[in-house]
Write an enzyme that holds these catalytic residues in place. Structure first.
Site, PDB file in Angstrom:
ATOM      1  N   ASP A 141     -46.382   3.969 -69.349  1.00  0.00           N
ATOM      2  CA  ASP A 141     -47.736   3.590 -69.603  1.00  0.00           C
ATOM      3  C   ASP A 141     -48.084   3.557 -71.164  1.00  0.00           C
ATOM      4  O   ASP A 141     -47.510   2.564 -71.697  1.00  0.00           O
ATOM      5  CB  ASP A 141     -48.749   4.368 -68.596  1.00  0.00           C
ATOM      6  CG  ASP A 141     -50.024   4.024 -68.848  1.00  0.00           C
ATOM      7  OD1 ASP A 141     -50.404   3.003 -69.373  1.00  0.00           O
ATOM      8  OD2 ASP A 141     -50.954   4.990 -68.319  1.00  0.00           O
ATOM      9  N   THR A 142     -48.611   4.676 -71.901  1.00  0.00           N
ATOM     10  CA  THR A 142     -48.712   4.788 -73.175  1.00  0.00           C
ATOM     11  C   THR A 142     -47.352   4.678 -73.659  1.00  0.00           C
ATOM     12  O   THR A 142     -47.367   4.472 -74.953  1.00  0.00           O
ATOM     13  CB  THR A 142     -49.471   6.126 -73.302  1.00  0.00           C
ATOM     14  OG1 THR A 142     -48.923   7.283 -73.033  1.00  0.00           O
ATOM     15  CG2 THR A 142     -50.744   6.100 -72.993  1.00  0.00           C
ATOM     16  N   GLY A 143     -46.422   5.329 -72.975  1.00  0.00           N
ATOM     17  CA  GLY A 143     -45.148   5.317 -73.481  1.00  0.00           C
ATOM     18  C   GLY A 143     -44.678   6.851 -74.329  1.00  0.00           C
ATOM     19  O   GLY A 143     -43.522   7.315 -74.647  1.00  0.00           O
ATOM     20  N   ASP A 151     -48.180   8.415 -57.449  1.00  0.00           N
ATOM     21  CA  ASP A 151     -49.265   9.201 -56.984  1.00  0.00           C
ATOM     22  C   ASP A 151     -50.601   8.834 -57.612  1.00  0.00           C
ATOM     23  O   ASP A 151     -50.616   8.402 -58.890  1.00  0.00           O
ATOM     24  CB  ASP A 151     -49.053  10.581 -56.979  1.00  0.00           C
ATOM     25  CG  ASP A 151     -49.315  11.259 -58.329  1.00  0.00           C
ATOM     26  OD1 ASP A 151     -48.914  10.713 -59.310  1.00  0.00           O
ATOM     27  OD2 ASP A 151     -50.144  12.327 -58.342  1.00  0.00           O
ATOM     28  N   ASP A 191     -40.445   6.493 -63.593  1.00  0.00           N
ATOM     29  CA  ASP A 191     -41.151   5.553 -62.410  1.00  0.00           C
ATOM     30  C   ASP A 191     -41.891   4.753 -63.174  1.00  0.00           C
ATOM     31  O   ASP A 191     -41.881   3.209 -62.860  1.00  0.00           O
ATOM     32  CB  ASP A 191     -41.973   6.584 -61.662  1.00  0.00           C
ATOM     33  CG  ASP A 191     -42.997   7.281 -62.112  1.00  0.00           C
ATOM     34  OD1 ASP A 191     -42.727   7.482 -63.591  1.00  0.00           O
ATOM     35  OD2 ASP A 191     -43.711   8.056 -61.548  1.00  0.00           O
TER      36      ASP A 191
END
Ligand code: IMP
Length: 185
Positions: free
Chosen positions: A114-116, A170, A111
């Site tokens: 972010d940091t990966g 979420d 989805d």
């Protein structure tokens, strides 16, 4: 009753307000474009699409239904967030893929990256099983806190920063069913 007329969840963070960020129409347009690229790139093949639960379910379901070549589907579940808004930095797996992926063309579907760290750990784990190829697909590439270098082959949207909810994403398990994407401010 249409989904949009359900009562929306109350603001779980109290002081945070959600602002419309990406409309369902814009999401739909990107999903169709990604599906068309995947269908063209994998002509004559039958890739295994592996969705990273739970946030990916809505994106995954929409994406695979727009793909015009045969695909197999499986899921993996990795948690790095628990119920907080900050990464805890370690990734645990609570569900593994069940299909044999040796010699297969894999497409990992996330989805949001972010940091990966989550995607990096999954790539490492599934890479050990000798797939023929692995590519990555993410609805949202959020670049603010990237801490490992990850290549996203099929990217829906690039976002600089912020915490995003809706369309599967979420915050403390709320907001997943919203058809549009919102940013919490
Ligand atoms: P990463 O390992 O830091 O890349 O985190 C990936 C996971 O963190 C995603 O699959 C989401 O579950 C969660 N996450 C990161 N940013 C957001 C956000 O803005 N909204 C909702 N979930 C997020």
């Amino acid at each position: 009753m249409p989904l949009t007329s359900f009562q929306q969840p109350t603001e779980p963070e109290g002081f945070l307000k959600k602002e419309l960020f990406i409309t369902k129409e814009a999401i739909r347009e990107r999903v169709v474009a990604l599906a068309s690229r995947i269908s063209a790139d994998y002509q004559g093949k039958e890739p295994v699409m592996v969705g990273v639960l739970n946030g990916v379910v809505i994106f995954f379901a929409d994406l695979v239904r727009e793909i015009s070549i045969p695909v197999k589907m499986d899921f993996i579940r990795a948690a790095s967030y628990g119920s907080r808004m900050d990464s805890c930095g370690s990734v645990t797996f609570t569900k593994d893929v069940e299909l044999s992926i040796e010699g297969q063309d894999l497409i990992l579907v996330e989805d949001i990256v972010d940091t990966g760290l989550t995607l990096a750990r999954i790539l490492e784990k599934l890479g050990e099983r000798a797939p023929r190829s692995i590519r990555t697909c993410a609805l949202i590439d959020k670049q603010e806190r990237r801490s490992v270098s990850i290549s996203i082959d099929y990217c829906g949207f690039t976002v600089e920063e912020g915490f995003i909810v809706g369309y599967g994403l979420d915050c403390r398990e709320a907001y997943r069913q919203l058809p549009d994407i919102y940013i919490l401010r």
